[in-house]
Motif scaffolding. Structure first.
Motif, PDB file in Angstrom:
ATOM      1  N   ILE A  29     -53.482   5.642   1.948  1.00 45.10           N
ATOM      2  CA  ILE A  29     -54.259   4.642   2.688  1.00 45.10           C
ATOM      3  C   ILE A  29     -55.351   5.372   3.466  1.00 45.10           C
ATOM      4  CG2 ILE A  29     -52.393   2.955   2.851  1.00 45.10           C
ATOM      5  CD1 ILE A  29     -52.144   3.668   5.810  1.00 45.10           C
ATOM      6  N   VAL A  30     -56.472   4.681   3.640  1.00 45.69           N
ATOM      7  CA  VAL A  30     -57.627   5.254   4.340  1.00 45.69           C
ATOM      8  C   VAL A  30     -57.975   4.332   5.506  1.00 45.69           C
ATOM      9  CG1 VAL A  30     -59.967   6.143   4.110  1.00 45.69           C
ATOM     10  CG2 VAL A  30     -58.437   6.187   2.123  1.00 45.69           C
ATOM     11  N   LEU A  31     -58.084   4.914   6.703  1.00 50.84           N
ATOM     12  CA  LEU A  31     -58.252   4.145   7.937  1.00 50.84           C
ATOM     13  C   LEU A  31     -59.649   4.328   8.518  1.00 50.84           C
ATOM     14  CD1 LEU A  31     -54.792   5.116   9.479  1.00 50.84           C
ATOM     15  CD2 LEU A  31     -55.347   3.093   8.111  1.00 50.84           C
ATOM     16  N   LEU A  49     -63.980   8.739   1.032  1.00 47.60           N
ATOM     17  CA  LEU A  49     -62.596   9.240   1.009  1.00 47.60           C
ATOM     18  C   LEU A  49     -61.745   8.421   0.043  1.00 47.60           C
ATOM     19  CD1 LEU A  49     -61.938   9.852   4.818  1.00 47.60           C
ATOM     20  CD2 LEU A  49     -62.020  11.618   3.045  1.00 47.60           C
ATOM     21  N   HIS A  50     -61.940   7.116   0.057  1.00 49.30           N
ATOM     22  CA  HIS A  50     -61.199   6.226  -0.843  1.00 49.30           C
ATOM     23  C   HIS A  50     -61.396   6.664  -2.297  1.00 49.30           C
ATOM     24  CE1 HIS A  50     -59.717   2.054  -1.955  1.00 49.30           C
ATOM     25  NE2 HIS A  50     -60.283   2.455  -3.085  1.00 49.30           N
ATOM     26  N   TYR A  51     -62.647   6.844  -2.680  1.00 46.14           N
ATOM     27  CA  TYR A  51     -62.912   7.218  -4.073  1.00 46.14           C
ATOM     28  C   TYR A  51     -62.506   8.652  -4.385  1.00 46.14           C
ATOM     29  CZ  TYR A  51     -64.799   2.872  -5.625  1.00 46.14           C
ATOM     30  OH  TYR A  51     -64.897   1.554  -5.998  1.00 46.14           O
ATOM     31  N   ALA A  52     -62.539   9.526  -3.385  1.00 46.17           N
ATOM     32  CA  ALA A  52     -62.062  10.898  -3.605  1.00 46.17           C
ATOM     33  C   ALA A  52     -60.586  10.866  -3.990  1.00 46.17           C
ATOM     34  CB  ALA A  52     -62.275  11.745  -2.353  1.00 46.17           C
ATOM     35  N   PHE A 107     -60.652   8.425   9.550  1.00 46.20           N
ATOM     36  CA  PHE A 107     -61.916   8.946  10.082  1.00 46.20           C
ATOM     37  C   PHE A 107     -62.087   8.476  11.520  1.00 46.20           C
ATOM     38  CE2 PHE A 107     -66.668   7.930  10.292  1.00 46.20           C
ATOM     39  CZ  PHE A 107     -66.973   9.151  10.883  1.00 46.20           C
ATOM     40  N   SER A 108     -62.319   9.422  12.442  1.00 40.81           N
ATOM     41  CA  SER A 108     -62.583   9.129  13.844  1.00 40.81           C
ATOM     42  C   SER A 108     -61.406   8.349  14.456  1.00 40.81           C
ATOM     43  CB  SER A 108     -63.920   8.395  13.965  1.00 40.81           C
ATOM     44  OG  SER A 108     -64.391   8.410  15.291  1.00 40.81           O
ATOM     45  N   VAL A 130     -60.296  13.285   9.600  1.00 36.70           N
ATOM     46  CA  VAL A 130     -61.732  13.582   9.608  1.00 36.70           C
ATOM     47  C   VAL A 130     -62.315  13.249  10.982  1.00 36.70           C
ATOM     48  CG1 VAL A 130     -63.959  13.110   8.525  1.00 36.70           C
ATOM     49  CG2 VAL A 130     -61.871  13.061   7.136  1.00 36.70           C
ATOM     50  N   ALA A 131     -62.893  14.248  11.630  1.00 35.47           N
ATOM     51  CA  ALA A 131     -63.534  14.092  12.941  1.00 35.47           C
ATOM     52  C   ALA A 131     -62.630  13.378  13.940  1.00 35.47           C
ATOM     53  CB  ALA A 131     -64.868  13.352  12.801  1.00 35.47           C
TER      54      ALA A 131
END
Length: 218
Positions: A29-31, A49-52, A107-108, A130-131
Motif C-alpha cells: 500500500i502507498v500512503l 511509487l505505486h507504479y514502481a 510519502f511525507s 520517503v521524506a
C-alpha cells in the motif's frame, strides 16, 4: 487501473487497485501526504511509487485518506488516518490472501502514518519512508522498529529538513535485529521536483526492494 471503493472506519474510502495475475504476488500500500496541504493519492511521488511497486510484480493499492476526494469522513490529526490505512491493508489482504510479502510505502505525512502502521501489523515485511517529516511529528513510537526498511530524502528538503531525518535514522540504527538503509538524493527538495530527482528516487526504491526480495527468496 480499477477505481475501488472499500469500507473504512468513517465510511467509504476511494482507492486505485492494481492487481497482478499471480495469485501469490507480494502486496503493497502507498500512503499520500498531508490531506490539509493538498495531499491526495494522485500526488506525483505517490503515483510513481505505486507504479514502481507494480512494475516489480506487486499488487498495489493507493487510496485517499478520509475527507480527500471521494473518501468519506474528515481529517483526524493522523489518528483516523492510521485507522484508514489499517482498513486499506485489510482490504488488500482480503483480496490477496496468498501473498507472502507485505510492504508499506509512504510519502511525507504518509511516511509517518506508514511507520505507525508498521508497529501495529507484524505481517509487514518491509517499508519505504520517503521524506519523513521528523521535524513535525514524533517518531519515538518506533521502539523497537519491527522491520527493516528504506528511508529516502533530498538534501534540499525545506519541509522536512535533512538534519531531522538524520536524527531519526541514527536512532533507528541503534536498534538490533533490523537494518535501516538511508539514501539521500543530492539537490532534491521535498517533492523531488524534477524528472531527474523523481527518477533517481524511484530507482533507489526499486533497487532496494528488489534486493530485499532476492534476499528473502534464497
Amino acid at each position: 487501473m480499477p477505481e475501488v471503493i472499500f469500507p473504512g472506519p468513517e465510511g467509504r474510502l476511494e482507492g486505485r487497485y492494481h492487481p497482478q495475475k499471480e495469485r501469490d504476488a507480494p502486496i503493497a500500500i502507498v500512503l499520500h501526504p498531508h490531506p490539509q496541504f493538498g495531499g491526495t493519492m494522485n500526488n506525483k511521488v505517490v503515483y510513481n511509487l505505486h507504479y514502481a511497486f507494480f512494475n516489480m510484480g506487486f499488487t498495489v493499492l493507493r487510496f485517499n485518506f478520509r475527507g480527500v476526494g471521494r473518501s468519506q469522513g474528515e481529517y483526524d490529526q493522523g489518528v483516523g488516518e492510521l485507522s484508514d490505512a489499517a482498513s486499506a491493508l485489510d482490504y488488500l489482504q482480503s483480496m490477496n490472501n496468498n501473498s507472502k510479502h507485505c510492504w508499506v510505502a509512504g510519502f511525507s505525512f504518509g511516511a509517518w502514518i506508514g511507520m505507525q502502521l508498521l508497529m501495529r501489523r507484524p505481517e509487514i515485511t518491509g517499508f519505504i519512508s520517503v521524506a519523513p517529516p521528523a521535524n513535525m511529528y514524533d517518531f519515538s513510537f518506533l521502539a523497537p522498529c519491527p522491520s527493516s526498511g528504506l528511508v529516502i530524502n533530498g538534501t534540499n528538503d525545506r519541509v522536512a529538513p535533512p538534519a531531522d531525518t538524520h536524527s531519526l535514522v541514527n536512532k533507528l540504527h541503534e536498534q538490533k535485529g533490523i537494518t535501516i538503509t538511508h539514501t539521500e538524493i543530492d539537490g532534491a527538495g521535498h517533492f523531488f521536483e524534477t524528472d531527474e530527482y523523481m527518477d533517481t528516487m524511484v530507482g533507489n526504491v526499486s533497487d532496494y526492494v528488489k534486493r530485499r526480495l532476492t534476499e528473502t527468496s534464497r
